[in-house]
Enzyme design. Structure first.
Site, short mmCIF file in Angstrom:
data_model
loop_
_atom_site.label_atom_id
_atom_site.label_comp_id
_atom_site.label_asym_id
_atom_site.label_seq_id
_atom_site.Cartn_x
_atom_site.Cartn_y
_atom_site.Cartn_z
N LYS A 88 -14.14 -2.50 -12.74
CA LYS A 88 -14.48 -3.67 -11.93
C LYS A 88 -15.01 -4.82 -12.78
O LYS A 88 -14.76 -5.99 -12.48
CB LYS A 88 -15.51 -3.27 -10.86
CG LYS A 88 -14.93 -2.41 -9.74
CD LYS A 88 -13.67 -3.02 -9.18
CE LYS A 88 -13.37 -2.65 -7.77
NZ LYS A 88 -12.06 -3.21 -7.34
N SER B 201 -16.95 -5.76 -8.37
CA SER B 201 -17.92 -4.99 -7.60
C SER B 201 -19.29 -5.10 -8.27
O SER B 201 -19.39 -5.18 -9.50
CB SER B 201 -17.51 -3.52 -7.55
OG SER B 201 -18.59 -2.72 -7.10
N TYR C 32 -15.37 3.45 -12.46
CA TYR C 32 -15.15 2.39 -11.47
C TYR C 32 -15.83 1.07 -11.91
O TYR C 32 -15.22 0.00 -11.89
CB TYR C 32 -15.71 2.87 -10.14
CG TYR C 32 -15.61 1.91 -8.99
CD1 TYR C 32 -14.44 1.80 -8.25
CD2 TYR C 32 -16.71 1.13 -8.60
CE1 TYR C 32 -14.36 0.93 -7.17
CE2 TYR C 32 -16.63 0.26 -7.53
CZ TYR C 32 -15.46 0.17 -6.82
OH TYR C 32 -15.38 -0.70 -5.76
N GLY C 33 -17.09 1.19 -12.34
CA GLY C 33 -17.84 -0.01 -12.73
C GLY C 33 -17.20 -0.69 -13.94
O GLY C 33 -17.14 -1.93 -14.01
N ASN D 143 -6.58 -6.23 -4.66
CA ASN D 143 -7.58 -5.53 -3.84
C ASN D 143 -7.47 -4.01 -3.92
O ASN D 143 -8.43 -3.32 -3.59
CB ASN D 143 -7.39 -6.01 -2.38
CG ASN D 143 -8.13 -5.16 -1.38
OD1 ASN D 143 -9.35 -5.27 -1.24
ND2 ASN D 143 -7.42 -4.26 -0.70
N ASP E 129 0.84 -1.20 0.00
CA ASP E 129 0.00 0.00 0.00
C ASP E 129 0.87 1.24 0.00
O ASP E 129 1.69 1.42 0.90
CB ASP E 129 -0.93 0.04 1.23
CG ASP E 129 -2.23 0.78 0.93
OD1 ASP E 129 -2.15 1.92 0.44
OD2 ASP E 129 -3.31 0.23 1.19
N SER F 276 3.06 1.67 -5.95
CA SER F 276 1.72 1.70 -6.55
C SER F 276 1.60 0.51 -7.49
O SER F 276 2.53 0.16 -8.21
CB SER F 276 1.52 2.99 -7.34
OG SER F 276 0.37 2.88 -8.15
N VAL F 277 0.41 -0.09 -7.50
CA VAL F 277 0.17 -1.20 -8.43
C VAL F 277 0.06 -0.71 -9.88
O VAL F 277 0.13 -1.51 -10.81
CB VAL F 277 -1.15 -1.96 -8.10
CG1 VAL F 277 -1.05 -2.67 -6.76
CG2 VAL F 277 -2.36 -1.02 -8.13
P1 NAI Z 1 -10.05 1.28 1.07
O1 NAI Z 1 -9.97 2.63 0.47
O2 NAI Z 1 -10.08 1.18 2.55
O3 NAI Z 1 -8.90 0.34 0.56
C1 NAI Z 1 -8.29 0.49 -0.71
C2 NAI Z 1 -6.80 0.48 -0.49
O4 NAI Z 1 -6.15 0.51 -1.77
C3 NAI Z 1 -6.33 1.71 0.29
O5 NAI Z 1 -5.58 1.32 1.43
C4 NAI Z 1 -5.47 2.47 -0.72
O6 NAI Z 1 -4.38 3.18 -0.15
C5 NAI Z 1 -5.02 1.34 -1.64
N1 NAI Z 1 -4.57 1.84 -2.91
C6 NAI Z 1 -5.07 2.88 -3.63
N2 NAI Z 1 -4.34 3.09 -4.73
C7 NAI Z 1 -3.36 2.15 -4.73
C8 NAI Z 1 -2.30 1.85 -5.63
N3 NAI Z 1 -2.11 2.57 -6.73
N4 NAI Z 1 -1.48 0.82 -5.33
C9 NAI Z 1 -1.67 0.07 -4.20
N5 NAI Z 1 -2.65 0.34 -3.32
C10 NAI Z 1 -3.50 1.37 -3.58
O7 NAI Z 1 -11.39 0.63 0.47
P2 NAI Z 1 -11.97 -0.86 0.58
O8 NAI Z 1 -13.42 -0.74 0.70
O9 NAI Z 1 -11.23 -1.65 1.58
O10 NAI Z 1 -11.68 -1.42 -0.88
C11 NAI Z 1 -10.93 -2.60 -1.15
C12 NAI Z 1 -11.30 -3.10 -2.51
O11 NAI Z 1 -12.66 -3.56 -2.50
C13 NAI Z 1 -11.25 -2.06 -3.62
O12 NAI Z 1 -10.79 -2.65 -4.81
C14 NAI Z 1 -12.68 -1.65 -3.77
O13 NAI Z 1 -12.94 -1.09 -5.03
C15 NAI Z 1 -13.36 -2.97 -3.55
N6 NAI Z 1 -14.75 -2.89 -3.22
C16 NAI Z 1 -15.14 -2.41 -2.02
C17 NAI Z 1 -16.48 -2.32 -1.71
C18 NAI Z 1 -16.95 -1.91 -0.38
O14 NAI Z 1 -18.18 -1.98 -0.14
N7 NAI Z 1 -16.08 -1.46 0.52
C19 NAI Z 1 -17.50 -2.66 -2.71
C20 NAI Z 1 -16.99 -3.25 -3.92
C21 NAI Z 1 -15.66 -3.32 -4.15
#
Ligand code: NAI
Length: 301
Positions: free
Chosen positions: A170, A153, A166-167, A101, A39, A74-75
């Protein structure tokens, strides 16, 4: 019931500095995995950086007696993806599991979205998953074992207002999964998708507090751990998960019908005439690959 363990398994989790990724990292470590906590930190829209995000998760794992290392790349670039996998190889010698993720959001309705909003979201979710999967796949192919989970998602699978960038990204992760399946199954590499709904900074302003309290990330982690376990033999599947609800969703192909004989003209009026059969969902099934769709043409091939 056999116990799911990850002793001597090396698990790479992208975006593991917060939310769902952090939860997975803690749970994998509790079950013996050596975890790469990737991260770069930063805001929900992808701006800024904060190394503490990954570092604090690693500290929490080590304080609890687990094994983990941080990576702050960064990924969203090939170099970043290679560095993430290199961290796993340098520290732990291999990669067994990859959870794609990492994610950001820049929600706007279609007329308001900028090119930058589009590119940034696609870069993290879709290109990012590719950039980490490619070097991880090389390691997994060599050893004949790998478990990959992509984070899709419902916004992509079913649609959501204000999330066309985003959609799209995903849904594309389902496409990435499908190709990884076709190329990876013979090397014992599986790839499945989850479509979670969980309380995190991504959703904290979208739902009332009493709903969020029931949508703990801890309710998503068991599915991710199972999909990444040696016990799981299923591949190329998509799962909804939220608040303890686990369900499979699929892209299905119907048998439809064949018009013409492969030679004669087919008229739009014929499509209209047979619309119920063409658009209906009779005799549907998931296909194992594009090639399987050719079986429906057997009458004219
Ligand atoms: P979050 O924002 O807490 O976690 C996402 C993490 O990805 C963050 O820690 C962020 O710093 C990291 N990140 C962002 N850009 C990055 C990069 N370039 N390289 C590496 N890391 C990076 O949000 P959450 O909810 O934990 O999301 C996790 C995954 O689940 C995401 O892919 C999100 O789209 C997906 N998701 C989440 C949903 C939800 O209800 N929370 C619904 C559907 C999908």
């Amino acid at each position: 019931m056999s116990k799911i363990k990850f002793d001597n398994r090396v698990v790479v989790i992208t975006g593991a500095g917060s939310g769902l990724g952090k939860c997975y990292a803690l749970e994998f470590a509790k079950r013996g995995a050596k975890v790469v906590v990737n991260d770069p930190g930063g805001a929900l829209d992808g701006s800024g950086q904060n190394a503490a995000a990954a570092d604090l998760v690693v500290k929490e794992i080590i304080d609890a007696g687990g094994i983990a290392v941080a990576n702050h790349d960064s990924v969203a670039s090939r170099q970043g993806g290679e560095n993430i996998v290199k961290t796993a190889l340098d520290q732990f010698g291999t990669v067994d599991v990859l959870v794609n993720n990492a994610g950001i959001i820049r929600d706007k309705s279609i007329l308001k979205i900028t090119e930058d909003d589009w590119d940034a979201v696609i870069a993290v979710h879709l290109k990012g998953a590719f950039c980490v999967t490619q070097p991880a796949f090389a390691v997994m192919k060599e050893k004949g074992y790998g478990r990959i989970v992509n984070t899709s998602s419902g916004a992509g699978l079913y649609g959501n207002f204000g999330q066309c960038n985003y959609g799209s990204a995903k849904m594309a992760l389902v496409g990435l999964m499908n190709s990884i399946f076709v190329e990876g199954a013979k090397y014992n590499i599986s790839c499945n998708c989850i479509a979670p709904i969980a309380a995190s900074r991504m959703t904290e302003n979208l739902m009332p507090q009493e709903v969020l309290e029931k949508l703990k990330p801890e309710f998503i982690a068991p599915l991710v751990l199972y999909l990444c376990s040696e016990q799981n033999k299923d591949n190329k599947m998509i799962f909804n998960c939220a608040g303890g609800w686990f369900s499979r969703t699929e892209i299905l192909c119907s048998s439809g019908m064949v018009l013409g004989d492969g030679k004669r003209e087919i008229l739009p009026e014929e499509i209209m005439e047979h619309w119920d059969t063409i658009s209906g969902l009779e005799n549907t099934k998931p296909l194992s690959s594009l090639m399987e769709s050719f079986t429906y043409l057997s009458g004219i091939m």
